[in-house]
Scaffold this motif. Structure first.
Motif, short mmCIF file in Angstrom:
data_model
loop_
_atom_site.label_atom_id
_atom_site.label_comp_id
_atom_site.label_asym_id
_atom_site.label_seq_id
_atom_site.Cartn_x
_atom_site.Cartn_y
_atom_site.Cartn_z
N HIS A 1 1.09 -1.36 -0.03
CA HIS A 1 -0.30 -0.07 -0.14
C HIS A 1 0.95 1.24 -0.05
CE1 HIS A 1 -3.51 2.13 0.46
NE2 HIS A 1 -3.12 3.11 1.60
N PRO A 2 0.06 2.32 -0.78
CA PRO A 2 1.61 3.58 -1.07
C PRO A 2 1.18 4.75 0.17
CG PRO A 2 -0.23 3.59 -2.29
CD PRO A 2 -0.45 2.22 -1.85
N SER A 3 1.37 3.71 1.57
CA SER A 3 1.71 5.47 2.28
C SER A 3 1.74 4.43 3.43
CB SER A 3 -0.47 5.42 3.38
OG SER A 3 -0.92 4.58 3.72
N LEU A 4 1.88 5.00 4.61
CA LEU A 4 2.82 4.03 6.32
C LEU A 4 2.05 3.91 7.04
CD1 LEU A 4 5.84 7.00 6.99
CD2 LEU A 4 6.38 4.31 6.17
N LEU A 5 1.01 3.10 6.99
CA LEU A 5 0.36 2.35 7.56
C LEU A 5 0.42 2.49 8.51
CD1 LEU A 5 -1.27 -0.85 4.93
CD2 LEU A 5 -2.22 1.33 5.19
N PRO A 6 -0.22 2.34 10.02
CA PRO A 6 -1.70 2.89 9.51
C PRO A 6 -3.04 3.76 8.85
CG PRO A 6 -1.89 3.39 11.93
CD PRO A 6 -0.34 2.31 10.90
N ALA A 7 -2.01 4.91 8.19
CA ALA A 7 -1.91 6.29 8.14
C ALA A 7 -2.52 6.16 6.93
CB ALA A 7 -0.55 7.43 8.01
N PHE A 8 -3.34 6.99 6.32
CA PHE A 8 -3.78 6.69 5.05
C PHE A 8 -3.94 5.42 4.02
CE2 PHE A 8 -1.54 10.86 5.76
CZ PHE A 8 -2.75 11.38 5.99
N ALA A 9 -4.97 4.04 4.73
CA ALA A 9 -5.79 3.79 3.71
C ALA A 9 -6.30 4.41 3.01
CB ALA A 9 -6.37 2.46 5.08
N GLY A 10 -6.73 3.23 2.02
CA GLY A 10 -7.71 3.55 0.81
C GLY A 10 -7.14 4.61 -0.24
N LEU A 11 -7.25 5.43 -1.10
CA LEU A 11 -7.36 6.03 -2.07
C LEU A 11 -6.56 7.09 -1.41
CD1 LEU A 11 -10.20 4.87 -4.73
CD2 LEU A 11 -7.73 3.34 -4.72
N ASN A 12 -6.41 7.84 -3.03
CA ASN A 12 -5.13 9.17 -3.00
C ASN A 12 -4.69 9.16 -2.09
OD1 ASN A 12 -7.34 10.07 -5.15
ND2 ASN A 12 -8.99 9.42 -3.43
N THR A 13 -3.44 8.13 -1.44
CA THR A 13 -2.57 8.69 -0.66
C THR A 13 -2.05 9.41 -0.55
OG1 THR A 13 -1.55 6.73 -1.18
CG2 THR A 13 -2.95 6.05 0.47
N HIS A 14 -0.73 9.78 -1.57
CA HIS A 14 -0.04 10.46 -1.63
C HIS A 14 -0.39 11.98 -1.74
CE1 HIS A 14 2.58 7.35 -3.39
NE2 HIS A 14 1.37 7.25 -3.96
N GLN A 15 -1.74 12.82 -2.37
CA GLN A 15 -1.84 13.93 -2.10
C GLN A 15 -2.62 13.98 -0.49
OE1 GLN A 15 -2.90 16.02 -4.16
NE2 GLN A 15 -3.14 17.25 -2.29
N ARG A 16 -4.17 12.96 0.51
CA ARG A 16 -4.22 12.98 1.58
C ARG A 16 -2.65 13.35 2.20
NH1 ARG A 16 -6.90 7.95 1.80
NH2 ARG A 16 -7.11 8.11 4.08
N ALA A 17 -1.37 12.97 1.85
CA ALA A 17 -0.64 12.82 2.90
C ALA A 17 -0.02 14.51 2.62
CB ALA A 17 0.65 12.14 2.66
N ILE A 18 0.62 15.02 1.73
CA ILE A 18 0.23 16.22 1.20
C ILE A 18 -0.25 17.12 1.75
CG2 ILE A 18 0.77 18.38 -0.64
CD1 ILE A 18 2.07 16.18 -1.91
#
Length: 178
Positions: free
Chosen positions: A99-116
């Motif tokens: 998964h393209p985030s550091l789980l448990p943060a930002f599960a699901g879609l649009n992880t990069h924009q959500r992190a920014i």
């Protein structure tokens, strides 16, 4: 998927661990990964989920295809569908994903924009066991990538993908070697 196949060959998993990638399955016949896998001599299948009456019927068909190979490990690499509890339970302990985030943060879609948008200083990727709960399960490995000033979702995604290609094959190898 290609990074895993290439690592398996380069590191000779078959000789060292008695393991090899033998098949690639997609729900999209036009998936570039299927053409690449076929060119590599791997067995490929395309099962169009839209032709099945239900998610359960699709997963049952996919499960039968996978079971025909008697896999020790089932790796989701670019497979973007939520799997039914029956599918997940059937492969419990043998089913992993990245998964393209550091789980448990930002599960699901649009992880990069959500992190920014959240002002994160770091993002990354996580290899994890798959459970019925989306993007949960035991964390097997993670890689951290800095979020840079001026990053876009696309530029951050490129740096995260580089780390995905590094840690996913390594995790798969550790699991097949165990």
């Amino acid at each position: 998927m290609a990074a895993i196949v290439e690592a398996s060959r380069r590191r000779d998993w078959h000789e060292k661990h008695g393991a090899q990638v033998v098949a690639v399955i997609s729900n999209k016949a036009e998936a570039p990964g299927l053409a690449w896998a076929k060119a590599q001599g791997l067995t490929t299948f395309a099962l169009d989920h839209k032709t099945f009456a239900s998610r359960e019927a699709f997963d049952a068909s996919m499960m039968a295809q996978i079971d025909s190979f008697e896999p020790a490990l089932v790796v989701l690499a670019g497979f973007m569908r939520i799997l039914t509890p029956g599918f997940v339970d059937h492969f419990a302990g043998r089913l992993i994903n990245i998964h393209p985030s550091l789980l448990p943060a930002f599960a699901g879609l649009n992880t990069h924009q959500r992190a920014i948008d959240a002002g994160c200083k770091f993002a990354g990727c996580t290899v994890h066991r798959v459970t019925s709960e989306l993007d949960h399960g035991d964390i097997l490995d993670q890689a951290v990538v800095p979020v840079l000033r001026g990053d876009t979702a696309e530029s951050l995604a490129e740096r995260v993908l580089t780390q995905e290609h590094r840690i996913f094959p390594g995790t798969v190898e550790r699991l097949v070697a165990a």
